[in-house]
Design a protein around this motif. Structure first.
Motif, PDB file in Angstrom:
ATOM      1  N   SER A  82       0.807  -1.213   0.000  1.00 54.65           N
ATOM      2  CA  SER A  82       0.000   0.000   0.000  1.00 54.65           C
ATOM      3  C   SER A  82       0.842   1.265   0.000  1.00 54.65           C
ATOM      4  O   SER A  82       2.017   1.267   0.369  1.00 54.65           O
ATOM      5  CB  SER A  82      -0.925   0.003   1.218  1.00 54.65           C
ATOM      6  N   SER A 106      -3.772  -0.959  -1.340  1.00 55.24           N
ATOM      7  CA  SER A 106      -4.485   0.313  -1.383  1.00 55.24           C
ATOM      8  C   SER A 106      -3.547   1.485  -1.673  1.00 55.24           C
ATOM      9  O   SER A 106      -2.327   1.373  -1.548  1.00 55.24           O
ATOM     10  CB  SER A 106      -5.195   0.549  -0.050  1.00 55.24           C
ATOM     11  N   HIS A 107      -4.152   2.616  -2.077  1.00 55.88           N
ATOM     12  CA  HIS A 107      -3.420   3.859  -2.311  1.00 55.88           C
ATOM     13  C   HIS A 107      -2.294   3.683  -3.333  1.00 55.88           C
ATOM     14  O   HIS A 107      -1.142   4.002  -3.080  1.00 55.88           O
ATOM     15  CB  HIS A 107      -2.865   4.411  -1.000  1.00 55.88           C
ATOM     16  N   ASN A 108      -2.661   3.129  -4.480  1.00 53.94           N
ATOM     17  CA  ASN A 108      -1.741   3.042  -5.609  1.00 53.94           C
ATOM     18  C   ASN A 108      -2.472   3.559  -6.848  1.00 53.94           C
ATOM     19  O   ASN A 108      -3.454   4.292  -6.736  1.00 53.94           O
ATOM     20  CB  ASN A 108      -1.248   1.599  -5.795  1.00 53.94           C
ATOM     21  N   GLN A 109      -1.998   3.171  -8.010  1.00 51.17           N
ATOM     22  CA  GLN A 109      -2.625   3.602  -9.263  1.00 51.17           C
ATOM     23  C   GLN A 109      -2.935   2.383 -10.127  1.00 51.17           C
ATOM     24  O   GLN A 109      -2.751   2.390 -11.343  1.00 51.17           O
ATOM     25  CB  GLN A 109      -1.693   4.573  -9.999  1.00 51.17           C
ATOM     26  N   LEU A 110      -3.416   1.340  -9.489  1.00 51.68           N
ATOM     27  CA  LEU A 110      -3.702   0.090 -10.183  1.00 51.68           C
ATOM     28  C   LEU A 110      -4.958   0.224 -11.038  1.00 51.68           C
ATOM     29  O   LEU A 110      -5.920   0.902 -10.662  1.00 51.68           O
ATOM     30  CB  LEU A 110      -3.882  -1.039  -9.167  1.00 51.68           C
ATOM     31  N   ARG A 131      -8.836   3.066  -3.062  1.00 56.22           N
ATOM     32  CA  ARG A 131      -8.133   4.219  -3.632  1.00 56.22           C
ATOM     33  C   ARG A 131      -7.129   3.821  -4.715  1.00 56.22           C
ATOM     34  O   ARG A 131      -5.953   4.106  -4.643  1.00 56.22           O
ATOM     35  CB  ARG A 131      -7.484   5.045  -2.527  1.00 56.22           C
ATOM     36  N   ASN A 132      -7.666   3.087  -5.685  1.00 58.59           N
ATOM     37  CA  ASN A 132      -6.943   2.792  -6.918  1.00 58.59           C
ATOM     38  C   ASN A 132      -7.840   3.222  -8.080  1.00 58.59           C
ATOM     39  O   ASN A 132      -8.723   4.063  -7.911  1.00 58.59           O
ATOM     40  CB  ASN A 132      -6.600   1.305  -6.987  1.00 58.59           C
ATOM     41  N   GLN A 133      -7.620   2.645  -9.228  1.00 59.12           N
ATOM     42  CA  GLN A 133      -8.451   2.942 -10.397  1.00 59.12           C
ATOM     43  C   GLN A 133      -8.973   1.648 -11.017  1.00 59.12           C
ATOM     44  O   GLN A 133      -9.079   1.513 -12.229  1.00 59.12           O
ATOM     45  CB  GLN A 133      -7.643   3.747 -11.420  1.00 59.12           C
ATOM     46  N   ASN A 156     -12.780   3.432  -6.200  1.00 55.44           N
ATOM     47  CA  ASN A 156     -12.256   2.916  -7.449  1.00 55.44           C
ATOM     48  C   ASN A 156     -13.260   3.279  -8.548  1.00 55.44           C
ATOM     49  O   ASN A 156     -14.021   4.235  -8.397  1.00 55.44           O
ATOM     50  CB  ASN A 156     -12.039   1.401  -7.355  1.00 55.44           C
TER      51      ASN A 156
END
Length: 260
Positions: A82, A106-110, A131-133, A156
Motif C-alpha cells: 500500500s 491500497s493507495h496506488n494507481q492500479l 483508492r486505486n483505479q 475505485n
C-alpha cells in the motif's frame, strides 16, 4: 524467497507494475496448519532454528490496526504494497497464494479488473484495494471467502451489483463507497436496466453536494441582505429605524398585556 511469509513494502516510492513472480512465494501458497512456534533460516552449514517466543516479535498493520505478533507469527502470511505508485493490473498470479491471510494494495494507481480467481484464496481474512483505479464488476467468487472479516474496495471505478454473500452484506457501506455499485449494504437498489449510481456516503471522503449547496445558498443570501446595509447609509438608517419601531411595538404590547 520460498520461505517468505510477511512482505511489507508499504509507504515507499515504488513504481511500475507488480511482478507476476509472486506465485513463487511457496510459503504463501499452502495454508499453514502447523503450530510450531519457530521460524527456519538457512545457515551456512545447514538449517538453523530460532524460537519465536524468545527472539522474534513483529508489529504488523493488518485490518487497519497495528498488532504485535509473537507466538503465532509462524501462522501469519501477509503482503502489504500500500501507499506506493504502483501501476498496471493486479497480476492473476497473486490468486495462486491460497495460504495468504492479509492482502493490502491500497493507495496506488492500479487499473483493470479484480482477478476472477480471488475466490480461490480461501485463507484471506483481509483485502484492501481501496483508492486505486480498478474497474469492472466485483468478481462473484469473492463471496466464497468465508474467513474474510475486513474488505475495502472504496474509491475505485467499480460498477454493477455487489455479489450476494453472507460475508459481503455484513460489511459497512464504507467498504464500497466511491464506486458505481448498487445493492446491500449500500442504500442503492439495482435497477432492472442495469444502471448504477455513485454512492459517496456521509462519512466518507466524497463530496456531499446537498450540504455544499446549502452552505453556498446561506452565504449568498446572507450577503444579499448585509451588503446593501454596509454600502448604503440611507438603507442602514431605514433598517435600524424599522427595528426600533418593531421593538417599540413589542414593548407596548407587552406592557399592555401586563396592565390588563
Amino acid at each position: 524467497m520460498s520461505h517468505l511469509q510477511v512482505l511489507d513494502l508499504a509507504q515507499n516510492n515504488l513504481s511500475g507494475n507488480i511482478p507476476s513472480c509472486f506465485s513463487n512465494l511457496s510459503a504463501m501458497t499452502l495454508k499453514n496448519q502447523s503450530t510450531d512456534p519457530r521460524i527456519y533460516s538457512e545457515a551456512q552449514y545447514g538449517t538453523s532454528y530460532s524460537s519465536m517466543e524468545s527472539i522474534v516479535s513483529v508489529l504488523l498493520w493488518l485490518k487497519g490496526r497495528g498488532d504485535e505478533y509473537r507466538n503465532i507469527l509462524g501462522l501469519v502470511t501477509s503482503i502489504d504494497l500500500s501507499s506506493n505508485k504502483l501501476l498496471g493490473e493486479i497480476p492473476r498470479e497473486i490468486t495462486y497464494l491460497n495460504g495468504l491471510n492479509f492482502l493490502n494494495m491500497s493507495h496506488n494507481q492500479l487499473i483493470g479488473h479484480i482477478p476472477q480467481g480471488i475466490g480461490n484464496m480461501r485463507s484471506l481474512q483481509s483485502i484492501d484495494f481501496s483508492r486505486n483505479q480498478l474497474s469492472g464488476k466485483i468478481p462473484p467468487t469473492i463471496a466464497n471467502l468465508s474467513f474474510l472479516s475486513m474488505l475495502d474496495l472504496s474509491y475505485n471505478h467499480l460498477k454493477g451489483n455487489i455479489p450476494t454473500g453472507t460475508q459481503l452484506q455484513t460489511f459497512d457501506a464504507s467498504s464500497f463507497i466511491g464506486n458505481n455499485l448498487c445493492g446491500p449494504p449500500l442504500p442503492i437498489n439495482c435497477s432492472s436496466n442495469g444502471k448504477t449510481h455513485s454512492y459517496e456516503g456521509s462519512n466518507g471522503h466524497g463530496v456531499n453536494w446537498f450540504f455544499v449547496s446549502m452552505t453556498i445558498g446561506f452565504i449568498v443570501g446572507f450577503w444579499i441582505v448585509i451588503a446593501p446595509l454596509l454600502i448604503c447609509r440611507s438603507w442602514r438608517y431605514a433598517y435600524f429605524h424599522f427595528l426600533d419601531h418593531v421593538w417599540f411595538k413589542l414593548q407596548s404590547f407587552r406592557l399592555g398585556s401586563i396592565t390588563v
